[in-house]
Design an enzyme around this catalytic site. Structure first.
Site, PDB file in Angstrom:
ATOM      1  N   LYS A 282       0.844  -1.183   0.000  1.00 30.60           N
ATOM      2  CA  LYS A 282       0.000   0.000   0.000  1.00 30.60           C
ATOM      3  C   LYS A 282       0.886   1.242   0.000  1.00 30.60           C
ATOM      4  CE  LYS A 282      -4.230   1.725   2.155  1.00 30.60           C
ATOM      5  NZ  LYS A 282      -5.221   1.534   3.235  1.00 30.60           N
ATOM      6  N   GLU A 365     -19.338  -5.429  10.362  1.00 31.42           N
ATOM      7  CA  GLU A 365     -20.280  -4.642  11.152  1.00 31.42           C
ATOM      8  C   GLU A 365     -21.339  -5.493  11.832  1.00 31.42           C
ATOM      9  OE1 GLU A 365     -18.663  -2.114   7.790  1.00 31.42           O
ATOM     10  OE2 GLU A 365     -19.561  -4.103   7.953  1.00 31.42           O
ATOM     11  N   ARG A 393     -25.310  -1.627   7.552  1.00 31.15           N
ATOM     12  CA  ARG A 393     -24.966  -3.004   7.192  1.00 31.15           C
ATOM     13  C   ARG A 393     -25.297  -3.990   8.312  1.00 31.15           C
ATOM     14  NH1 ARG A 393     -20.755  -3.086   3.020  1.00 31.15           N
ATOM     15  NH2 ARG A 393     -19.673  -4.777   4.091  1.00 31.15           N
TER      16      ARG A 393
END
Length: 624
Positions: A282, A365, A393
């Site tokens: 990343k 979640e 969610r």
């Protein structure tokens, strides 16, 4: 600050142009694409680290595959800027995240290369599987690819889709973009060797032929299958995916273009579900992003004339983080839960000071909410720090696991209201979807001190409670060190006026103050959406000509609707005006400008009220 020279990139307007290049030119193209990406994000702000990490993968995919006939689905979309640049939007990237400009995430109506609209995590495999099955039903010869990050793979939804893949036997390629901070130990010589072998045409052809022959002799085929599985398991982490029915290959270096291209060439025409593990870094190619992949996940634009005024106001997330630590010192039963939002929700200090009471469940979640419910069953007091748009969610868990059982769970709901990333990230539905749930207390603070006091109130409340607050800094009110328990359902009179009573919910109180002062109107900081301060609402309805509700939430089913329902139950002939987010998805812009466009700044609220008063006066004149 200055656009870099990118002659090779400038020659690539669409992937068809890319496929005309010699493979040897692609390393230069990758370098130019990385430089252009840095320049673009510097001008507009946006997600940086993920895009830098997939430059080579993006080039390889468009080079090998026949996009847009072949379909790419990018999970979440944080990493899709290079994809946008290579698919006809390079010269529009300066308008990224601006009105009418390039969207911050893939959007179907923006480009035929954006095959699926994303913004939330872990949807790519399910969506791509649906596309692959549809292609088979329609007789279309195309390859469908889902590119999913290692973070998104932590969500149950990704594994639900993987579990279904083998049952369909669809022609789907799942690419796991493993962008851990360091290269996996498995990316060594032996692993690379096996990755090349397992993706080679010889191996794949031999495997298919062996299956055709030995499957007629069940015990021989089972022995061969298990031997292959154990051999893979010794050197690679792919046994799980093989067990799920996907042909696992990798891991391979996601920054080695030659290896990426040869591997994709080998597997692009294979039938059935395939799984390619790619390891990337990343922030690749930009030192600060490599050193701080979390801190450079998303950046603000570079200001040509930096502000000389230092930021002194803590933002609302800081207020929450400070309260959480203070409360944890008082009550040893407090635990903090977050679905991979430690930095965003400011649980950094809490995680360091109370590591045994801190739970980051990754991008899960649903599990975060049910975990909190389980803890609450045993007398622990969980605080779930979650963004408004992400709590959507876990709605079933919110209802079924927490509210029905009336458990003591506090939800600290950050990023409520309009956000510059547009409809996938704006939190404009929470008041609507929370207030209809029995047993739920719903609070909306108007300033920093109310955030702190409401969190304290919700934590002490017996039953589920929610405190929703917007991103960024508030009005500058210093939170009191002392924590005071508020009376549940009690509003606060801000100013007393005549004719008009404005009932404002949450941070919109600041804008409503402008209108109230101009009109000499009564202003109420409602504080509670559920339960409402019904006594004060009734008093306002009986003493004012017009009631105005204002909220930074969908006007459909929101706090204003709750007021309407109450007044209807009293059969009062009250004139009422509901102001809020209109019944539409608000696209990207600066949050202040989005509020203005919705008529929710001070001038907009004032204008709407004056218009309504003029209409009411005209109607009264006609009647008289």
């Amino acid at each position: 600050m200055e656009r870099p020279a990118t002659p090779l990139l400038d020659s690539v307007n669409f992937p068809a142009d890319l496929r005309e290049l010699d493979e040897d030119d692609l390393v230069t193209l990758a370098a130019e694409l990385r430089q252009f990406l840095l320049f673009t994000v510097g001008q507009t702000g946006g997600h940086l680290g993920a895009g830098l990490g997939v430059v080579e993968l993006t080039i390889a995919l468009h080079y090998v595959l026949n996009t847009p006939v072949d379909q790419l689905v990018w999970d979440v979309g944080h990493q899709a800027y290079p994809h946008k640049i290579l698919t006809g939007r390079r010269e529009q990237m300066h308008n990224l995240r601006r009105p009418g400009g390039v969207a911050p995430f893939p959007v179907r109506k923006e480009s035929e290369y954006d095959t699926f609209g994303v913004g939330h995590s872990s949807t790519s495999i399910g969506a791509a599987l649906g596309m692959a099955v549809a292609s088979r039903m329609q007789g279309k010869a195309r390859r469908t690819v889902a590119v999913i990050g290692d973070g998104a793979m932590t969500a149950g939804m990704a594994f639900e889709a993987l579990n279904h893949v083998s049952d369909t036997d669809a022609n789907l390629l799942v690419i796991l973009n493993d962008n851990a901070m360091s290269i996996s130990e498995n990316v060594g010589g032996l692993a690379k060797y096996f990755a090349r072998i397992l993706s080679s045409r010889f191996y794949l052809t031999f495997r298919a032929g062996s299956k055709k022959i030995f499957s007629r002799i069940p015990h021989v085929w089972e022995l061969a299958r298990r031997t292959e599985e154990h051999m893979k398991g010794m050197v690679m982490p792919g046994t799980l995916f093989d067990e799920l029915g996907l042909n696992y290959m990798g891991p391979i270096d996601g920054h080695d273009l030659k290896t990426l291209i040869s591997t994709l060439e080998n597997i692009k025409d294979l039938t059935g579900p395939q799984f390619l593990h790619v390891v990337t870094q990343k922030g690749k190619g930009f030192g600060p992003a490599e050193d701080s992949p979390v801190g450079t996940h998303s950046l603000s634009k570079i200001e040509k004339t930096p502000s000389q005024v230092p930021k002194t106001l803590p933002d609302n997330s800081n207020i929450f983080g400070r309260w959480l630590c203070d409360m944890a010192e008082i009550d040893e039963n407090l635990v903090g839960i977050t679905p991979a939002m430690r930095e965003g929700s400011d649980l950094i200090e809490f995680s360091e000071r109370f590591p045994d009471r801190y739970f980051d469940v990754a991008i899960a979640e649903q599990h975060a909410v049910t975990l909190a419910a389980g803890l609450a069953c045993e007398g622990i007091k969980p605080v779930v720090a979650i963004y408004s748009t992400f709590l959507q969610r876990a709605y079933d868990q919110l209802v079924h696991d927490v509210a029905i059982q009336n458990l003591n769970v506090l939800f600290a709901i950050d990023r409520a209201g309009l956000l510059e990333d547009g409809p996938t990230h704006s939190g404009i539905f929470d008041l609507s979807y929370l207030r209809c749930i029995p047993n739920m207390v719903v609070m909306a603070p108007s300033d920093e001190n109310e955030i702190r006091q409401m969190l304290y109130t919700g934590f002490l409340h017996q039953g589920p409670a929610c405190v929703r607050y917007p991103r960024g800094s508030g009005s500058g009110v210093s939170p009191s060190a002392k924590m005071t328990r508020l009376k549940i359902g009690a509003a606060r009179l801000v100013r007393e006026g005549k004719e008009v009573a404005i009932l404002a919910f949450g941070s919109i109180v600041q804008a409503a103050t402008i209108a109230a002062d101009n009109l000499d109107a009564t202003l109420i900081d409602m504080r509670f959406i559920k339960p409402l301060d019904e006594g004060l609402i009734r008093k306002m309805a009986c003493s004012h000509d017009l009631l105005v509700t204002v909220e930074e939430n969908s006007v459909m089913g929101g706090a204003g609707s709750a007021v309407n329902e109450y007044l209807t139950s009293l059969d009062l002939n009250t004139s009422i005006l509901n102001l809020g987010i209109p019944d539409s998805f608000i696209h990207q812009d600066e949050p202040g400008k989005m509020l203005t466009a919705c008529g929710l700044d001070g001038d907009g609220i004032l204008r709407s009220i004056k218009t309504r008063l003029n209409v009411d006066e005209a109607v009264a004149n006609i009647v008289s």
